[in-house]
Design a protein around this motif. Sequence first.
Motif, PDB file in Angstrom:
ATOM      1  N   LEU A 138       0.830  -1.199   0.000  1.00  0.00           N
ATOM      2  CA  LEU A 138       0.000   0.000   0.000  1.00  0.00           C
ATOM      3  C   LEU A 138       0.866   1.251   0.000  1.00  0.00           C
ATOM      4  O   LEU A 138       0.579   2.216  -0.687  1.00  0.00           O
ATOM      5  N   ASP A 195      -4.863  -3.833  -8.345  1.00  0.00           N
ATOM      6  CA  ASP A 195      -4.232  -3.164  -9.482  1.00  0.00           C
ATOM      7  C   ASP A 195      -5.017  -3.368 -10.765  1.00  0.00           C
ATOM      8  O   ASP A 195      -4.812  -2.650 -11.741  1.00  0.00           O
ATOM      9  N   HIS A 233       0.677   0.208  -4.857  1.00  0.00           N
ATOM     10  CA  HIS A 233      -0.070  -0.874  -5.490  1.00  0.00           C
ATOM     11  C   HIS A 233      -0.045  -2.083  -4.568  1.00  0.00           C
ATOM     12  O   HIS A 233       0.727  -2.165  -3.625  1.00  0.00           O
ATOM     13  N   THR A 234      -0.945  -3.032  -4.845  1.00  0.00           N
ATOM     14  CA  THR A 234      -1.170  -4.115  -3.888  1.00  0.00           C
ATOM     15  C   THR A 234      -0.801  -5.484  -4.437  1.00  0.00           C
ATOM     16  O   THR A 234      -0.952  -6.471  -3.740  1.00  0.00           O
ATOM     17  N   ALA A 235      -0.348  -5.548  -5.712  1.00  0.00           N
ATOM     18  CA  ALA A 235      -0.033  -6.840  -6.328  1.00  0.00           C
ATOM     19  C   ALA A 235      -1.201  -7.808  -6.187  1.00  0.00           C
ATOM     20  O   ALA A 235      -1.025  -8.980  -5.854  1.00  0.00           O
ATOM     21  N   SER A 236      -2.407  -7.283  -6.391  1.00  0.00           N
ATOM     22  CA  SER A 236      -3.569  -8.167  -6.386  1.00  0.00           C
ATOM     23  C   SER A 236      -4.520  -7.751  -7.499  1.00  0.00           C
ATOM     24  O   SER A 236      -4.502  -6.604  -7.952  1.00  0.00           O
ATOM     25  N   ARG A 286      -7.908  -1.459  -3.424  1.00  0.00           N
ATOM     26  CA  ARG A 286      -6.805  -1.004  -4.262  1.00  0.00           C
ATOM     27  C   ARG A 286      -6.149  -2.137  -5.036  1.00  0.00           C
ATOM     28  O   ARG A 286      -4.921  -2.219  -5.122  1.00  0.00           O
TER      29      ARG A 286
END
Lengths: 342, 342
Positions: free
Chosen positions: A61, A124, A65-68, A122
């Motif tokens: 965060l 991506d 970005h959250t890599a999800s 959040r």
Amino acid sequence: MSKLATNRPTMNDVAAAAGVALKTVSRVVNDEPGVNPATADKVKAAIDALGFRRNDGARTLRRGHTASIGVVVRDLADPFYSTLTRAVEEVALTHGFLVFTGSSDESPSRQRELALAFCARRVDGVVIVPVGEDHLYLQPEIAAGVAAVFVDRPAANLDADAVLVDNVGGVRKGIEHLLAHGHRRIGFLGDAPDIFTAGERVRGYREALTSAGHIIDPSLISMASPTRAAVRAALDRMLGGPSPATALFTGNSRVTVAVLRELAEPPPEHVKRRRPALVGFDDFEVADLLSPAVTVIAQDPARIGRAAAELLFRRMENKNREVVRRELPTRLIVRGSGEMPP
Amino acid sequence: MSKLATNRPTMNDVAAAAGVALKTVSRVVNDEPGVNPATADKVKAAIDALGFRRNDGARTLRRGHTASIGVVVRDLADPFYSTLTRAVEEVALTHGFLVFTGSSDESPSRQRELALAFCARRVDGVVIVPVGEDHLYLQPEIAAGVAAVFVDRPAANLDADAVLVDNVGGVRKGIEHLLAHGHRRIGFLGDAPDIFTAGERVRGYREALTSAGHIIDPSLISMASPTRAAVRAALDRMLGGPSPATALFTGNSRVTVAVLRELAEPPPEHVKRRRPALVGFDDFEVADLLSPAVTVIAQDPARIGRAAAELLFRRMENKNREVVRRELPTRLIVRGSGEMPP
């Protein structure tokens, strides 16, 4: 609930246990240089002893970005969508991304809630099997940087990447196959008419018949959710009249299975039925083991999911690239039910 | 990637557009009192105009939980697991939770990576179909407050909540059914022996035969992943010898379908086969439409998923309650294949 996860060891706990500064722990955890090996070993031993685990959520965060990614399908329990989602998962994992999943059940409001809930976390990017007439609610998310790819159906009023299937061409191929086997009265059983793919597929049916010089008989078309009552009524009408259909085209595997189940029942006393030829859209497990084995127009849900995920990651890399709309082909698999004579 | 989501409007942007203090915007966004209605309307108008969306990820992280859970199954594309996962999703949604999903493919290392990646995102709980011999790696997560429920199989060396199925009782019921129909030579085709359910089910087979006073013939047992070659070899051995099996029990739906596909092929020239009676563990779509329709011992994957999710949320509420291990029943569905005479 608000007390959850509060007894996790922190970096401060690790620093205290190892007798080093917080910054040193942070360097070790994040693989940064500047820590001598003996100190690093001490920190690692403290990490193991305490069971410290880095908080990826907070870390990503902070990076923005959250890599999800989020995937919204119609129904995760449906093998078509679960196979598609599994393929998205595979591509996501190679990028180190995790996948949220949700099922809309064809409800526009539930889909909207899921998609916005994913965006509020959040993610991506989102992969969405769209429902309903309005997807403008995603515009602020896309403007804010969320990549979006629509799959199986295009977004209603949003110019966005999409991976579709050549529905019209697929059905045409199936109807032409039945025509080539001598059928002239071909019934079409689709799904609810507000579903994009259902509309495209009945268009393929009409086009194939018209191109071959045949007239469309509206009594041979049924567009409804494949409930037992709807399928039975459609079959009684199409197969029971004075000029019955000799072949059927079913618009998706749910319809195909419902029709096969109905054909396996003895018909009502006043209805005389011959077993019609049948071609179904969508392959399904053990279609090859039924008698007759079921001829289908197959889509490849794993390929659709893979293509969608790949588009999504390319979109994340470049928000400004041109919108892409891919259309994947279908495949006629001949097994017996579609080759029965009139 | 690090630039993702940076052009989202912030609360500061909303405050500037509405001409109010940041704290006022925060109060409106979080439904806190102390803002007069006219000001609140101004803030809401600015929120709509800018497309501002609250960051739930940051908000829930600050509170110490994320309102998300992770589900690790064997293969999301397998209808058993996708139906189970869908049921978890339903329960999660009623609690306002979102669901991460992942597939282990029976790989202990992939499962561990997925489970720990979910924990690193600070999920509040995990539902896991466990693979392998060691799940101690989850102990620090559980100690830190992550709720964990194991499903389909128990954890190997961890005392944790689990939802299982009465595998032994289910198979016993199926074998007793075949014995009651006069079969004495009953072949058992299971899955790889290191899978918990495969071991339990072959135990049910042995127990049923032994209880009925029959002797176990090891040549009638095959424990292997249902590859085509393995299934063919097992069937040739069980059905081709001088004293062939007259009935088969298949240990899960993947095995059942593989066996049915093999039985549909003509056997090798030197092998003489009669169609054996068959009872399969697990129901599957269109099992009722095959000829003969397939008699099964059915589990209810949606019920399993629901039970697991409910246990998970109860565990979140109270970390100290006693560990629960639920065992769900199975159901014999008589359809024809299991009632054929020897």
